[in-house]
Design an enzyme around this catalytic site. Structure first.
Site, PDB file in Angstrom:
ATOM      1  CG  HIS A 167      -2.039  -0.980   1.089  1.00 50.02           C
ATOM      2  ND1 HIS A 167      -3.017  -0.858   0.138  1.00 50.02           N
ATOM      3  CD2 HIS A 167      -2.315  -2.107   1.773  1.00 50.02           C
ATOM      4  CE1 HIS A 167      -3.860  -1.871   0.262  1.00 50.02           C
ATOM      5  NE2 HIS A 167      -3.453  -2.649   1.236  1.00 50.02           N
ATOM      6  CE  LYS A 185     -13.077   4.995   2.991  1.00 48.93           C
ATOM      7  NZ  LYS A 185     -14.335   5.198   2.246  1.00 48.93           N
TER       8      LYS A 185
END
Length: 881
Positions: free
Chosen positions: A155, A547
């Site tokens: 990532h 999130k």
């Protein structure tokens, strides 16, 4: 202007003296490099900004604000060339400070290991504790079942260039040299000269990548962790524990410690949202991995073989060893004759030297002399080991040879299991196209992946590539689709395939058990359960759930999901492994992994822990051998302890006792979080007040920052840039927002303090929130937030920040953040003003880019300044993604 505040002077002297000396040395050398490059004015500008940002942390708010405004005025007075130079100077300073801190951690670890007693949080300490509580047999049984599976992922949170990382590594080695008592005055002078040379090189090396790395670049970067640390560290970790358990018998009997680590990788296998990861990339990624591990095994086998000079008169070989030599002679008589001539009367040595040549043949795909599978090599090593033991050479049998056996057991010929990941919608689209008879290149690529998996398994065995993770699993059909696609791709040819559901959103976590009940009815899953001893794996997504629901509600939802999944596995007699998709940032499940393990739901660990190691975390945890060993031991020790009745019952009792408190916090925290992120125009405001778009432009990873939607939608924004952007803006919102509202809704401070003392999950959560708050700065954050021209949202964020800080300090009983973590707290306190300097430079660029109609050439220069500061702030704050 204000002088340095007393609190910061106090902090400086609480930093350990050796670390303070290292930072001072490196800072002085960087200052000399800056003078040589830019003359005294460059260093003077850097020093002036440094002094102002330190003064801006004065205890007197008026004096602090005066210094902050002076900092902004100074930054605004520079031309862009000087602004870039100052940004580079502070970024280099953070790279040097980081390596000094890493070096000091390694120094402290060496000092801890006195040999008088097991080091705290070590595997030996955990085994000793379990032995005391439950007896040696129970401890060894738990140890025999232990599994730790770190999975490396690529990532885009490692903002450093590889060239920068290499320069830092060289400086780090030179700094370590200075600890040697053997160095005289001349040696130290030469070391200082070389440090200056390397720091000058670091200064002159561009901090910004010109092009994005390809997935294969990311594979090769990750290989450095294997080459430099893990290949050597893991057998030493096993050996250290075996030495403690066996005592004086260590190295003279079969080891009690299994090779409990299995490395995984998504690098080159994770194609969810990354169009650059193709089946060919996956094939090449495995070839790169195999080349590295085969070379490493060949070197060790050659070294161990050369040293094994035991004579057949003193140590006669077993019939099995002689048969191995006879078989080899039938295949390659010339090679056997050459080895025998060099090692006459040393049959054990001959077998190992021949094995090294077989490994070379395996790497070069020479079928006549190559091993078919790693198991063949392992069988030969065990035959040599048994022969040596039977001949009385037990120290030869269980010494270096055992460490080679551990390496083969850990890494095989594939190094790390390459896992595939794809989004459930891609599978559904592929099946629809196949049903219609018209297939797109995308669908052909989906089918090609299964063919590559089969080829990899044929060469390296099923464990090399058998796990297939399905992102956004929302029904059993999402799992069935993978099996159907595999059958279509392979026309019934065999493939060991473990399809792993990934539950990411809060709704999906709640639906997980129902989906798995349906999945158990799939014949392919029933068959795999029979073949694997009823082993099954489920992945939990920390990033998207946070999130989606906010950090506190996501933490509670993940805990509830783990408890429900553990109960589901027990009902169905399934050996469940939970795969934790954690990031490096505190808003993505980051923080100390060993403490997180001990806070898991009872029954959800059961001797097995698997997690993703992402971005900059890979090198922070595994870049230094001593730190890597410490991390592995801490996580493995916590995994053992979390599997004991005492820890499990403590977690269960606390969760039950504080269920009402959790529900109250959850409801209030969720409402607060949704009240912010679901505000009208929030997504556009977020893009204005953070470097979201600029982070997307950074060439720091092969994966796109978004799954294709515009910034007007947060739903498909990847969690990584969501967290990274908030961190850059010094808000760190993803790590704490809503927690203060949750604590305030409970209101009972005595109850909250009691929960903090008794409930492991709550303790870890509050400690992580405290760390996240410590790395934020409301004064700097306000300057970012005001760029969005939404005072309602700005005040909402800052009010919640103040509320969360106030309640966290009250619950922990601290007067200041990180008060109980002296070294870390002081390090953060000392770092923050330097990060401020980069923030002021970034804000200068932001204000111009957000509010002025600029010529493209000037806009590009300002974007470059932003990207430079992004690198520096990431280095300064460390766990950013």
């Amino acid at each position: 202007m204000p002088t340095t505040p007393p609190s910061r002077v106090h902090a400086r002297f609480e930093v350990p003296a050796p670390l303070r000396a290292d930072v001072r040395l490196l800072g002085e050398l960087l200052g000399q490099v800056l003078r040589e490059y830019g003359g005294p004015t460059l260093l003077a500008d850097v020093e002036r900004l440094r002094e102002l940002t330190i003064a801006a942390h004065h205890d007197d708010p008026a004096r602090a604000e005066e210094a902050a405004q002076a900092s902004e005025a100074l930054v605004a007075s520079w031309d862009l060339d000087r602004a870039e130079e100052v940004a580079r100077a502070f970024t280099c300073y953070f790279h040097l400070t980081n390596l000094a801190e890493e070096h000091h951690r390694a120094r402290v670890l060496r000092e801890y290991d006195t040999g008088d007693a097991p080091v705290r949080d070590s595997l030996a300490a955990a085994v000793a504790q379990i032995t005391t509580q439950y007896g040696e047999e129970h401890a060894l049984t738990l140890l025999s079942r232990l599994e730790f599976r770190p999975v490396l992922t690529a990532h885009p949170t490692e903002a450093r260039r590889r060239a920068v990382a290499s320069a830092i590594q060289r400086i780090s080695a030179l700094l370590a040299e200075r600890d040697s008592p053997k160095l005289g005055a001349a040696d130290l002078a030469e070391n200082r000269r070389r440090l200056l040379e390397e720091i000058d090189r670091l200064w002159r090396t561009s901090q910004i990548r010109v092009t994005k790395p390809s997935p294969l670049d990311e594979v090769r970067t990750a290989m450095a962790v294997f080459d430099d640390t893990l290949f050597q560290v893991l057998p030493r970790t096993y050996r250290q524990l075996d030495n403690v358990l066996a005592g004086e018998r260590a190295g003279t009997e079969p080891p009690r410690v299994p090779a409990f680590v299995r490395l995984g990788s998504w690098i080159g296998g994770d194609r969810d949202g990354n169009p650059y990861v193709t089946s060919q990339v996956t094939r090449t990624a495995m070839a790169i991995q195999a080349d590295h591990v085969l070379r490493a095994l060949e070197r060790v086998c050659e070294r161990v073989g050369r040293a094994l000079t035991v004579d057949e008169e003193t140590t006669p070989a077993s019939p099995e060893v002689r048969r191995l030599l006879a078989d080899a002679r039938a295949i390659a008589p010339e090679v056997v004759e050459e080895v025998a001539t060099r090692s006459p009367g040393e049959p054990h040595r001959q077998v190992l030297l021949l094995a090294a040549r077989k490994l070379s043949a395996t790497r070069q795909r020479n079928a006549d002399f190559a091993y078919g599978k790693a198991e063949e090599f392992l069988a030969e090593l065990r035959a040599v080991q048994a022969s040596l033991a039977a001949a009385g050479a037990r120290r030869q049998a269980y010494g270096e040879l055992q460490e080679l056996i551990w390496q083969v057991e850990t890494f095989g010929f594939h190094l790390a299991e390459l896992e595939i990941r794809q989004h459930s919608k891609v599978h559904a689209r592929a099946l629809a196209e196949l049903a219609s008879g018209e297939t797109s290149p995308e669908t052909e690529e989906v089918l090609s992946v299964f063919r590559v998996m089969a080829q990899v398994q044929q060469r390296f065995g099923p464990d090399a590539c058998r796990r297939y993770v399905v992102s956004f699993t929302q029904s059993a059909n999402d799992l069935a689709a993978v099996f159907e696609l595999a059958e279509r791709a392979l026309d019934g040819r065999p493939l060991a395939l473990d399809v792993i559901p990934l539950f990411e959103t809060e709704d999906d976590l709640k639906a997980a058990v129902g989906i798995l009940d349906e999945a158990l009815r799939l014949p392919q899953i029933q068959r795999r359960l029979e073949e694997t001893g009823r082993r099954f794996e489920v992945m939990l997504g920390y990033s998207d759930s946070a999130k989606d629901a906010g950090p506190l509600s996501a933490t509670l939802a993940l805990y509830d999901a783990q408890a429900a999944l553990a109960a589901w596995a027990k009902r169905h007699d399934i050996r469940l492994t939970l795969f934790h998709g954690r990031g490096g940032a505190l808003g993505r499940g980051g923080g100390p992994a060993n403490r997180a393990v001990l806070a898991q739901a009872p029954g959800s660990v059961n001797g097995r822990f698997k997690l993703t190691e992402q971005g900059e975390v890979i090198f922070a945890r595994y870049g230094n051998p001593l730190i890597a060993r410490r991390h592995i031991e801490q996580v493995a020790a916590a995994t053992l302890l979390a599997s004991t009745p005492t820890v499990e019952s403590r977690a269960a009792n606390a969760a039950e006792k504080y269920a009402d408190l959790a529900a109250t916090m959850d409801d209030a925290a969720r409402r607060a979080y949704h009240g912010l992120v679901r505000s009208e125009g929030f997504a556009e405001w977020f893009a204005k007040v953070t470097p979201l778009e600029e982070v997307g432009q950074l060439p720091i990873g092969s994966r796109p920052a978004r799954r294709g939607l515009s910034v007007s939608s947060l739903e498909d924004l990847r969690a990584i840039p969501w967290v990274f952007a908030w961190t850059q803006a010094r808000v760190n919102l993803a790590g704490w927002y809503g927690v203060g509202s949750g604590l305030e809704a409970v209101g009972d401070l005595d109850l909250l303090r009691q929960a903090y003392a008794e409930w492991p999950l709550f303790t870890v959560t509050i400690d992580n929130v405290e760390m996240s708050l410590a790395k934020s700065d409301a004064r700097i954050a306000r300057r970012y937030l005001e760029l969005g021209d939404r005072p309602d949202l700005t005040e909402k964020v800052l009010d919640e920040h103040a509320r969360t800080t106030r309640w966290v300090l009250a619950v922990t009983g601290h007067e200041r953040l990180l008060e109980n973590r002296r070294v870390l707290g002081r390090a953060v306190q000392l770092r923050n003003p330097y990060v401020d300097a980069l923030s002021y430079l970034q804000l200068r660029a932001f204000r111009a880019l957000r509010t002025q109609d600029l010529p493209e050439s000037e806009a590009n220069r300002l974007r470059r300044l932003v990207l430079l500061t992004v690198n520096g702030i990431a280095a300064g704050l460390q766990n950013t993604g």
